[in-house]
Design a protein around this motif. Sequence first.
Motif, PDB file in Angstrom:
ATOM      1  N   ARG A   1      49.018  46.571  82.727  1.00 56.81           N
ATOM      2  CA  ARG A   1      48.052  47.146  83.663  1.00 56.81           C
ATOM      3  C   ARG A   1      48.651  47.133  85.052  1.00 56.81           C
ATOM      4  N   GLY A   2      48.459  48.230  85.778  1.00 61.37           N
ATOM      5  CA  GLY A   2      48.953  48.337  87.142  1.00 61.37           C
ATOM      6  C   GLY A   2      49.606  49.677  87.378  1.00 61.37           C
ATOM      7  N   THR A   3      50.335  49.771  88.482  1.00 61.97           N
ATOM      8  CA  THR A   3      51.003  51.014  88.847  1.00 61.97           C
ATOM      9  C   THR A   3      52.460  50.752  89.186  1.00 61.97           C
ATOM     10  N   LEU A   4      53.268  51.783  89.038  1.00 56.43           N
ATOM     11  CA  LEU A   4      54.625  51.814  89.570  1.00 56.43           C
ATOM     12  C   LEU A   4      54.655  52.946  90.580  1.00 56.43           C
ATOM     13  N   ASN A   5      55.183  52.686  91.759  1.00 53.48           N
ATOM     14  CA  ASN A   5      55.261  53.686  92.816  1.00 53.48           C
ATOM     15  C   ASN A   5      56.687  54.198  92.910  1.00 53.48           C
ATOM     16  N   LEU A   6      56.842  55.522  92.798  1.00 57.52           N
ATOM     17  CA  LEU A   6      58.158  56.152  92.797  1.00 57.52           C
ATOM     18  C   LEU A   6      58.253  57.168  93.922  1.00 57.52           C
TER      19      LEU A   6
ATOM     20  N   ASN B   1      67.398  70.415  91.739  1.00 55.75           N
ATOM     21  CA  ASN B   1      67.545  71.196  90.514  1.00 55.75           C
ATOM     22  C   ASN B   1      68.837  70.755  89.816  1.00 55.75           C
ATOM     23  N   ALA B   2      68.739  69.720  88.991  1.00 54.83           N
ATOM     24  CA  ALA B   2      69.889  69.165  88.274  1.00 54.83           C
ATOM     25  C   ALA B   2      69.421  68.684  86.907  1.00 54.83           C
ATOM     26  N   ALA B   3      70.341  68.540  85.975  1.00 51.03           N
ATOM     27  CA  ALA B   3      69.990  68.113  84.616  1.00 51.03           C
ATOM     28  C   ALA B   3      69.314  66.746  84.627  1.00 51.03           C
ATOM     29  N   THR B   4      69.887  65.800  85.357  1.00 54.53           N
ATOM     30  CA  THR B   4      69.265  64.487  85.531  1.00 54.53           C
ATOM     31  C   THR B   4      69.317  64.134  87.007  1.00 54.53           C
ATOM     32  N   ARG B   5      68.358  63.372  87.443  1.00 51.43           N
ATOM     33  CA  ARG B   5      68.329  62.910  88.829  1.00 51.43           C
ATOM     34  C   ARG B   5      67.606  61.579  88.874  1.00 51.43           C
ATOM     35  N   ASP B   6      67.959  60.769  89.856  1.00 50.08           N
ATOM     36  CA  ASP B   6      67.387  59.438  90.004  1.00 50.08           C
ATOM     37  C   ASP B   6      66.475  59.401  91.218  1.00 50.08           C
ATOM     38  N   ILE B   7      65.319  58.750  91.051  1.00 51.78           N
ATOM     39  CA  ILE B   7      64.452  58.465  92.184  1.00 51.78           C
ATOM     40  C   ILE B   7      64.156  56.970  92.167  1.00 51.78           C
ATOM     41  N   SER B   8      63.767  56.461  93.300  1.00 50.87           N
ATOM     42  CA  SER B   8      63.578  55.023  93.470  1.00 50.87           C
ATOM     43  C   SER B   8      62.205  54.558  93.021  1.00 50.87           C
ATOM     44  N   VAL B   9      62.166  53.394  92.387  1.00 46.63           N
ATOM     45  CA  VAL B   9      60.924  52.663  92.169  1.00 46.63           C
ATOM     46  C   VAL B   9      60.798  51.760  93.388  1.00 46.63           C
ATOM     47  N   VAL B  10      59.783  51.993  94.210  1.00 48.55           N
ATOM     48  CA  VAL B  10      59.690  51.313  95.496  1.00 48.55           C
ATOM     49  C   VAL B  10      58.594  50.257  95.558  1.00 48.55           C
TER      50      VAL B  10
ATOM     51  N   VAL C   1      64.965  52.041  89.321  1.00 48.07           N
ATOM     52  CA  VAL C   1      65.369  53.447  89.346  1.00 48.07           C
ATOM     53  C   VAL C   1      64.721  54.164  88.167  1.00 48.07           C
ATOM     54  N   ALA C   2      64.213  55.363  88.432  1.00 45.95           N
ATOM     55  CA  ALA C   2      63.686  56.223  87.373  1.00 45.95           C
ATOM     56  C   ALA C   2      64.617  57.423  87.253  1.00 45.95           C
TER      57      ALA C   2
END
Length: 130
Positions: free
Chosen positions: A71-76, A82-91, A103-104
């Motif tokens: 239970r809870g949230t993850l904030n990203l 526009n790329a096949a894969t890309r990373d964004i931060s879990v903050v 990292v997501a």
Amino acid sequence: MHGDEDILYDFSNSTSNSTSAAATKPTPLSTAVSSPGYFFGRVVGLYLLDKKDDFSAWFAFSVVFNSTAHRGTLNLMGANPNAATRDISVVGGTGDFFMSRGVATLRTDAIEGFKYFRVQMDIKLYECYF
């Protein structure tokens, strides 16, 4: 975790299955300097288009967990070019994911024009207090 879907409401489709809508109209400057269909600075629901000539968005959103396991949230947040894969931060996070960091990695699973896309996320947490 499984993919997330986004169906953009653009006045031509039903609101019953839409998950986001443009929060602003394109400005004359945006229309003049952007390729057709790409509106630099346009605010759409939870993401911001941040390129003039290709699809690229800046995401800031929460993933909500409400199950017997977690239970809870993850904030990203981060750039979604526009790329096949890309990373964004879990903050950050709440509940079971309080103060999470990581990292997501995003992969586009399906896309249909400018109205619908589904993203698969693989989330790796490096710091989590549950």
